[in-house]
Design a protein around this motif. Structure first.
Motif, short mmCIF file in Angstrom:
data_model
loop_
_atom_site.label_atom_id
_atom_site.label_comp_id
_atom_site.label_asym_id
_atom_site.label_seq_id
_atom_site.Cartn_x
_atom_site.Cartn_y
_atom_site.Cartn_z
N ILE A 1 50.37 45.13 49.97
CA ILE A 1 51.19 46.33 49.81
C ILE A 1 51.56 46.86 51.18
O ILE A 1 50.85 46.63 52.17
N SER A 2 52.70 47.55 51.26
CA SER A 2 53.19 48.11 52.52
C SER A 2 53.66 49.53 52.27
O SER A 2 53.96 49.92 51.14
N LEU A 3 53.75 50.30 53.35
CA LEU A 3 54.16 51.70 53.22
C LEU A 3 54.99 52.10 54.43
O LEU A 3 54.61 51.85 55.57
N ALA A 4 56.15 52.74 54.16
CA ALA A 4 56.96 53.31 55.24
C ALA A 4 56.28 54.57 55.74
O ALA A 4 55.87 55.43 54.96
N GLU B 1 63.08 46.86 52.20
CA GLU B 1 62.50 46.71 50.86
C GLU B 1 61.01 46.39 50.98
O GLU B 1 60.57 45.69 51.88
N GLY B 2 60.24 46.88 50.03
CA GLY B 2 58.83 46.52 50.00
C GLY B 2 57.95 47.39 50.85
O GLY B 2 56.93 46.94 51.36
N VAL B 3 58.32 48.68 51.07
CA VAL B 3 57.49 49.55 51.91
C VAL B 3 57.06 50.80 51.14
O VAL B 3 56.85 51.84 51.72
N ARG B 4 56.92 50.67 49.83
CA ARG B 4 56.54 51.82 49.03
C ARG B 4 55.36 51.50 48.12
O ARG B 4 55.31 51.85 46.96
#
Length: 630
Positions: free
Chosen positions: A213-216, A232-235
């Motif tokens: 998982i990733s997060l902005a 995409e993919g940072v939430r």
């Protein structure tokens, strides 16, 4: 019965379940059935606490009661009403030392009478005469030509570079422009904060990731980004995880969102210069500049650092709107899913489905700050299929586990799995949540750190009530104060059991932060792609995440800073360990730091021996916090 009782008042289009006439507003001079009365306006409405609407269909149609009320029709008052282009001048408004800056302000008279207005200024800090206003007309008509433009001048002459350097890099001066007029409020206030510095830093976004998982994350304390920041993919989603079957937009539900947007919340009831108000510093939904709630970055943030089993990223120093409070947020993302050890006091967990963070708060203006509230507010959007193809995919249920300090959200399943383009797994098996770990406090008067693991409270609530109309500091403050335990989302109408929700955790309420004191809060953010058995996995992540913060998340640089003075493994740490082991002294704030020899146990004789060997015999240095314990 409603249709029959309303028919005499002109509601003639209602029949059966036909709602087409419920928004009818009747004309004046409608007689009552008994022949009395006229010159009344009748308004008919539907009573529904959580209605759905076009674009955001967040509840189903309901059999809600039709209600109506009447008001007398009277001629309007003749009143001028001034509307200002903005009511606050703040960051990123700044000037360099010994410089002058002008900014224009438009005033529009939206009333139905001529506006008579005078403009004056007041200064709280800074050199005399630094704030002035010019060019504003004394009379602004209504109707055509109802807008006037003047100039606000901010003069930093006399605030030199030497003074800036002595103040730590910036000086904030404060004042206000007063508009006295014959409109409803008599006097309106434009509050002005002028930052005098060489350079300002605007918000910078980055991404922290566990590899799953990733997060902005942003330098103003915001995370998630409202769906707009980063790639995409940072939430905290699983968009790029091979196990995620829904990675195309044609499938109903936004599976690229789990945590839509979030921010810390710190503040209280303060004097804004124009009166007392509730100001909560936060950046949820991108507050932006010229807002009392805005947070601003004072330090450039480096890229995320990966060291062994940890990836970390720090916002650097941030301040609130008037630089009176300072903040820092540091994120910790495990790079492995591992349990270290299997004995009591020697078992530490990491997992790639959570990210932890620390929030640090301290006084920046050399003053005490009493009765502040400290928490986090997050808009969760766990993927849901909704009721039809026009759904937003954001309806959730909100539950709690008080023993774990956990508020979690569950995706909604409306049973369209067999429809064309339906989602490929049950969305009510998706989870996301936020869990409180613990708080540490440094008290300058005793020169000690203490630890607390008691949470003030938290809750899950509907966005339709508090978010869609604009997040209000007064409402948020009240809700945070009222939730003295963890409160799940509850609604008596079954059709609103799932709706668009947010969660709030309150760590401290009415906390007195003394000058030179520091407060640090550790929390866990987690998401689960699929758990068919229920909330077991999200609860496991909350428990593991709390465990992780005690050993890995609070450790900085190298092991061995037992007394938390930001210096690793020196004589003061040795003295601390002797006092703790042989005299029952204060426990180390961070278990990971206290494991000087990295053997998984917390501050025992072996750690003391390691420190003696290191300090007096040139022994091996402590290992980095990212090195797995042996």
């Amino acid at each position: 019965d409603h249709w029959a009782s309303l028919a005499p008042y002109g509601i003639t289009t209602l029949s059966g379940d036909d709602f087409s006439g419920v928004d009818t507003v009747l004309p004046r001079s409608v007689p009552y059935p008994d022949g009395t009365g006229s010159d009344w306006l009748h308004i008919v409405y539907i009573s529904d606490l959580d209605p759905g609407f076009v674009g955001f269909d967040n509840s189903t149609w309901t059999n809600s009661p039709v209600k109506h009320f009447r008001i007398a029709c009277v001629d309007p008052d003749q009143i001028p009403v001034p509307i200002y282009e903005y009511t606050l001048i703040d960051w990123p408004n700044y000037v360099k030392p010994d410089s002058i800056k002008d900014t224009t302000l438009a005033i529009e008279n939206t009333g139905n009478a001529t506006l008579n207005i005078t403009v004056t200024t007041e200064e709280d800090t800074g050199p005399a005469g630094w704030l002035s206003a010019s060019g504003f007309a004394a009379v602004i008509p209504d109707g055509a030509g109802n807008t006037d433009v003047g100039t606000i001048t901010m003069d930093a002459t006399g605030i030199t570079q030497a003074k800036i350097n002595a103040a730590g890099g910036h000086i904030v001066v404060k004042g206000r422009v007063l508009f006295t007029h014959d409109g409803p409020s008599d006097i309106d206030t434009l509050t002005v904060f002028l930052i005098v510095t060489d350079t300002v830093l605007l918000t910078k976004w980055d991404t922290i990731s566990t590899g799953v998982i990733s997060l902005a994350v942003a330098t103003n304390g915001q995370y998630g980004g409202g769906g707009d920041a980063g790639e995409e993919g940072v939430r905290m989603d699983y968009w790029y995880d091979p196990a995620e079957c829904d990675t195309v937009d044609s499938i109903v539900g936004l599976t690229e969102y789990y945590l839509y947007d979030g921010s810390f919340v710190v503040g209280g009831i303060v004097d804004t210069g124009g009166g007392v108000d509730t100001i909560l510093s936060n950046q949820i939904f991108s507050q932006g500049p010229r807002n009392f709630s805005s947070v601003y970055s004072l330090e450039a943030a480096a890229a995320p650092v990966t060291d062994g089993m940890l990836q970390t990223w720090s916002t650097g120093k941030m301040v609130n709107h008037d630089s009176s409070l300072a903040f820092n947020v540091t994120y910790y993302a495990p790079q492995v899913t591992t349990t270290y050890g299997n004995q009591n006091n020697k078992t530490w967990h990491a997992d790639q489905q959570f990210i932890t963070k620390s929030l640090k708060v301290w006084s920046n203006d050399g003053l005490d700050h009493d009765s502040i509230v400290v928490g986090d507010a997050i808009d969760w959007d766990i993927p849901s299929d909704q009721k039809d193809s026009g759904g937003t995919g954001s309806d959730n249920r909100g539950e709690v586990n008080s023993a774990l300090g956990l508020i979690y959200f569950i995706g909604a399943e409306f049973g369209i799995d067999t429809a064309a383009g339906a989602e490929c797994q049950e969305n009510d098996a998706r989870f996301g949540g936020m869990a409180y770990s613990y708080t540490t406090y440094f008290t300058k008067s005793t020169n000690k750190w203490t630890t607390n693991d008691t949470l003030y409270g938290g809750y899950a609530e509907a966005n339709a009530r508090y978010v869609y109309t604009g997040w209000d500091d007064n409402e948020l403050y009240f809700n945070m104060s009222a939730a003295t335990g963890l409160i799940p989302w509850f609604h008596s109408n079954p059709d609103s059991a799932e709706t668009d929700l947010h969660g709030v955790l309150t760590y401290e309420f009415k906390y007195n932060l003394a000058v030179n004191d520091t407060l640090v809060v550790y929390t866990v953010l987690a998401s689960v792609r699929e758990d068919l058995s229920g909330p077991g996995r999200i609860e496991e992540l909350a428990d593991k995440g709390r465990n992780f913060t005690h050993y890995f998340g609070c450790c900085r640089g190298l092991h061995g800073d037992l007394n938390n003075d930001n210096v690793d493994a020196n004589v003061l740490d040795l003295t601390f360990s002797v006092d703790r082991i042989f005299r029952g002294g204060q426990a180390a704030v961070c278990s990971g730091e206290a494991d000087a020899n990295s053997d998984k146990s917390i501050l025992d004789v072996l750690d003391l021996t390691f420190l003696v060997d290191r300090i007096f015999r040139g022994g091996d240095p402590p290992q980095s916090c990212g090195t797995p314990p042996s």
